[in-house]
Design a protein around this motif. Structure first.
Motif, mmCIF file in Angstrom:
data_model
loop_
_atom_site.group_PDB
_atom_site.id
_atom_site.type_symbol
_atom_site.label_atom_id
_atom_site.label_comp_id
_atom_site.label_asym_id
_atom_site.label_seq_id
_atom_site.Cartn_x
_atom_site.Cartn_y
_atom_site.Cartn_z
ATOM 1 N N PRO A 186 51.108 11.056 17.165
ATOM 2 C CA PRO A 186 50.567 11.543 15.892
ATOM 3 C C PRO A 186 49.598 10.544 15.264
ATOM 4 O O PRO A 186 49.682 9.333 15.508
ATOM 5 N N VAL A 187 48.695 11.049 14.457
ATOM 6 C CA VAL A 187 47.669 10.242 13.785
ATOM 7 C C VAL A 187 47.936 10.278 12.280
ATOM 8 O O VAL A 187 48.159 11.347 11.703
ATOM 9 N N PHE A 188 47.889 9.104 11.647
ATOM 10 C CA PHE A 188 48.115 9.012 10.196
ATOM 11 C C PHE A 188 46.771 8.977 9.476
ATOM 12 O O PHE A 188 45.909 8.140 9.781
ATOM 13 N N ALA A 189 46.589 9.885 8.541
ATOM 14 C CA ALA A 189 45.356 9.953 7.751
ATOM 15 C C ALA A 189 45.641 10.679 6.450
ATOM 16 O O ALA A 189 46.391 11.679 6.441
ATOM 17 N N ASP A 190 45.074 10.192 5.353
ATOM 18 C CA ASP A 190 45.172 10.846 4.030
ATOM 19 C C ASP A 190 46.617 11.057 3.593
ATOM 20 O O ASP A 190 46.946 12.057 2.953
#
Length: 812
Positions: A220-224
């Motif tokens: 998973p990618v963490f953003a905002d």
């Protein structure tokens, strides 16, 4: 003129000192914490950490690359390296001693300098700050086969959280769960379930996201403030409107993001310029029309996507992008004025950057291939971005307890005890139990006990009063004459130590032993069963030397990828030296999972001498009396890839004819594969070593004036070389001796069959034997036969063992 007294030193204001500190590298800041308490308080404060993070992000310097690789010895350790995009030099940051080599996955991008690492073998999660070299192992969790996790930052509580989604087991296999671990949070060292779990309307999305993350290696990618998982549309009968499953770190709730105008299968997510982006892979048409497309998410609520950039790959070397199974964009650096650089990594351990202004692609790093000689998955990409940060890595309570002065003193005391005594101290208290059962203590214990690397000899005899074997060190057997009598009445063959364990084989069973602690696993081999299926008499000549038993050849090895011992069994069902016909079966038994798997036949028949093990590979000498090949060669089995191979022998060993009386076999000496030719006419052993793909002569052992080791009547096997004086330990099965190659003589010799076992005096030597006793009714095959000599066995003092597989826990 007024003069300041010398005793009064000028003091700069705190604001100026802070500005000076912000311009220093991380290494200097960590050193300056030791100057005084006020500096330590300032440089350790959260306020200074935030200022340093903001100052680092404002400077548009190229980030570094972080990649994980197995350490040089592939023994329960993983090395983390950093590399600058402007240079080709790799810097070793630190080594994680408990992480399992090539099964460590790294999060695609750090979260404020923190990276999440996952060891799939343990299994375990780690949080590390590569800049400060701080690392912590998260507490144990509910173990499942398929799970995915990501690291993010909660802006409201200013805490870092690890979110894990997984499927249940057993009768709850259809259920989905979500757990959160908060670093330094109020929950302590515990994973807590998310309130409400995974809502029903998101369950199908979560199953698809887990599959995509596990089998496509898409973390998973963490953003905002959200963690984002990509959804695989092939899971659904109808293409879903959602493309991304998201999780809010602040609200701790699930949501989804609308799909763009295309099917997202085969795509991957990345964070570029603080925006969530999706990358489409169009490499199918190489070299014509191949490209990567970057789509940017403009609005979460409406799901508006726009094409941001196209990267043309057709102008570049096709091999760099055709062969890799995976090609991923992991980040970017630079500005639109100076030229934005897009960082691209491949599963072939190469990294490129794409200049958006000049539209050129340049390789910036390719030495990862050197560090990763074993690769667990062809889709693995071990690269991540690396930015310097002072974010604190909170230790767990157990790690804090283990690092206390009392715990360190306790560990030093336990390291100096015998293995069995150290294990007994597990019952003192829970803290000692956790310390002794930890992998780091087991590794330290093995290194401390075997640091001299001198051969340690154990004699294997018949078990006393129970099934199994007994073990006594050679020095005790020499010192106490009453011990000379525990002879075997069945034929047994012992392996060399392999990561602390030995294999003791008889006709129908194989025993995996730790002779220092008494741990054992009994494996009933499949030879008699498969042989009876053929319904044919075994018409080969049964070996009559001490180094083979029955019609099988068994070897003990170690898989450096999943850190498990394996037993490779080869059985002959048909063996006819006159017609040169043979048929064999081969299988591998994994000791940790107790799983048996059949293997194809080796490319050449092997002789009845035991194999040699070295660095994840087993080696046998071929049998020139069987099959179509009349020359000798060495058969290899790579445990990681489960494939056989053939290595040529030195010319003097490869040549064979039916009139020759010479015997050949393989051994491991000084960590090198050696081929041995035993010539009974010249009465010498010619030993060749295999290094860097070439053979060279290592030793020539002359036995002409040593009648007890005459090759016409014995098979003499070199077991080890003493590193202190260069003497070679030789064994005939009935006699053990140290050969001095300078004087060409045996300086110490021990006969292992001088005295018979006295059943009436067994209690007199039982105190010196270590054996394993249990309530099982297994008996050794043929224990009522003729007494046979004790079997010499090299061993390593260690705490190695395999826990019994217990019942899986069900999360309530």
């Amino acid at each position: 003129m007024k003069v300041m007294p010398s005793s009064v030193a000028p003091v700069l204001p705190d604001e100026i000192m802070t500005e000076v500190f912000l311009r220093l590298p991380i290494k200097s800041i960590l050193r300056f914490r030791a100057v005084c308490r006020s500096w330590d308080a300032l440089l350790s404060s959260e306020e200074f950490c935030n200022l340093h993070m903001a100052a680092t992000e404002s400077v548009s310097t190229p980030p570094k690359l972080l990649f994980a690789s197995p350490a040089a010895n592939f023994n329960y350790s993983t090395a983390l390296y950093s590399c600058s995009l402007s240079g080709r030099r790799d810097d070793l940051l630190f080594t994680m001693d408990d992480a399992r080599g090539n099964f460590v996955d790294v999060s695609p991008a750090p979260c404020h300098g923190l990276s999440l690492l996952y060891d799939a073998v343990a299994p375990a999660y780690y949080i590390c700050n590569a800049a400060t070299r701080a690392v912590t192992r998260l507490p144990p969790f509910f173990e499942v086969s398929n799970a995915t996790a990501g690291l993010g930052f909660d802006a409201q509580t200013r805490k870092y959280k690890v979110v894990r989604i997984f499927k249940g087991l057993g009768h709850e296999a259809g259920s989905l769960y979500c757990e959160i671990y908060t670093l330094g949070g109020e929950d302590g060292d515990n994973w807590r379930p998310v309130s409400g779990g995974v809502p029903f309307r998101f369950c199908s999305f979560a199953r698809s996201a887990i599959w995509y993350a596990v089998f496509r290696k898409m973390q998973p990618v963490f953003a905002d403030g959200f963690l984002h998982w990509l959804i695989e549309p092939s899971f659904f009968a109808k293409t879903p409107r959602a493309a991304i499953l998201s999780f809010s770190l602040t609200k701790e709730t699930f949501s989804w993001v609308r799909s763009p105008s295309f099917v997202v299968s085969g795509a991957h997510l990345v964070k570029l310029d603080d925006h969530l982006c999706m990358v489409r892979d169009f490499r199918v048409g190489l070299p014509a029309g191949s490209r990567l497309e970057i789509w940017k998410l403009n609005d979460y609520s409406s799901g508006d996507w726009s094409l941001n950039l196209q990267i043309d790959l057709s102008r570049h070397v096709p091999r760099d992008f055709i062969e890799p199974q995976a090609v991923k964009i992991i980040g970017s650096f630079g500005s639109s004025k100076s030229g934005k650089k897009i960082i691209i990594a491949t599963s072939k351990h190469k990294v490129f950057f794409y200049d958006t202004l000049s539209k050129t692609l340049e390789a910036i790093h390719s030495t990862m291939e050197i560090h990763s000689s074993h690769q667990s998955e062809p889709s693995d990409i071990r690269f991540s971005l690396f930015r310097e940060s002072l974010v604190r890595v909170h230790k767990t309570k157990e790690e804090v307890a283990f690092s206390s002065p009392l715990a360190k003193v306790t560990e030093e005391i336990l390291l100096r005890l015998p293995a069995k005594s150290a294990l007994n101290f597990r019952l003192v208290c829970k803290q000692w139990l956790r310390l002794i059962k930890s992998e780091s203590f087991a590794r330290s214990f093995s290194l401390h006990k075997n640091m001299d690397r001198r051969p340690k000899i154990m004699l294997v005899g018949k078990g006393i009063g129970q099934a199994g074997f007994s073990f006594i060190p050679l020095n005790k057997w020499i010192q106490d004459p009453s011990n000379k009598g525990a002879l075997l009445d069945t034929k047994a063959v012992c392996s060399k130590p392999c990561h602390g364990l030995n294999l003791v084989s008889i006709k129908n069973m194989d025993y995996l032993y730790n002779p220092c602690t008494g741990f054992r696993i009994i494996h009933h081999n499949q030879g008699p069963i498969t042989h009876s299926m053929w319904n044919l008499p075994f018409n080969g000549v049964q070996p009559d030397h001490p180094f083979a038993v029955g019609n099988k050849c068994v070897g003990l090895g170690f898989n450096p990828l999943n850190q498990e011992h394996v037993i490779v069994e080869l059985f002959y069902h048909v063996k006819n030296y006159e017609s040169r016909q043979y048929h064999s079966s081969c299988s591998v038994w994994t000791c940790g999972s107790r799983h048996m798997q059949p293997l194809p036949q080796p490319p050449l028949p092997v002789n009845d001498m035991p194999p040699a093990y070295l660095d994840g590979t087993l080696y046998w000498m071929s049998e020139p009396r069987l099959g179509q090949i009349h020359n000798r060669a060495i058969v290899s089995y790579n445990i990681c890839t489960m494939t056989f191979g053939v290595i040529p022998c030195p010319p003097c060993i490869a040549t064979w004819n039916s009139r020759s009386t010479c015997q050949a076999f393989v051994v491991e000496l000084e960590g090198v594969l050696c081929a041995v030719l035993a010539d009974p006419i010249a009465d010498d052993l010619d030993i060749w070593k295999w290094e860097l793909g070439q053979w060279s002569r290592a030793y020539r052992i002359c036995l002409k004036f040593l009648p007890e080791y005459y090759l016409g009547a014995n098979i003499v096997v070199p077991l080890a070389v003493d590193p202190t004086d260069g003497r070679i330990l030789l064994s005939t099965g009935r006699r053990l001796g140290f050969y001095n190659p300078l004087k060409q003589t045996i300086e110490q010799s021990f006969a292992l069959d001088q005295m018979a076992l006295d059943q009436h005096t067994s209690s007199s030597f039982g105190k010196n034997f270590s054996y394993h006793s249990d309530r099982s009714t297994e008996v050794l095959d043929g224990m009522s036969g003729k007494p046979m000599p004790l079997v010499p066995m090299l061993y390593e003092e260690s705490l190695a063992y395999y826990p019994f597989a217990g019942k899986r826990r069900v999360l309530k």
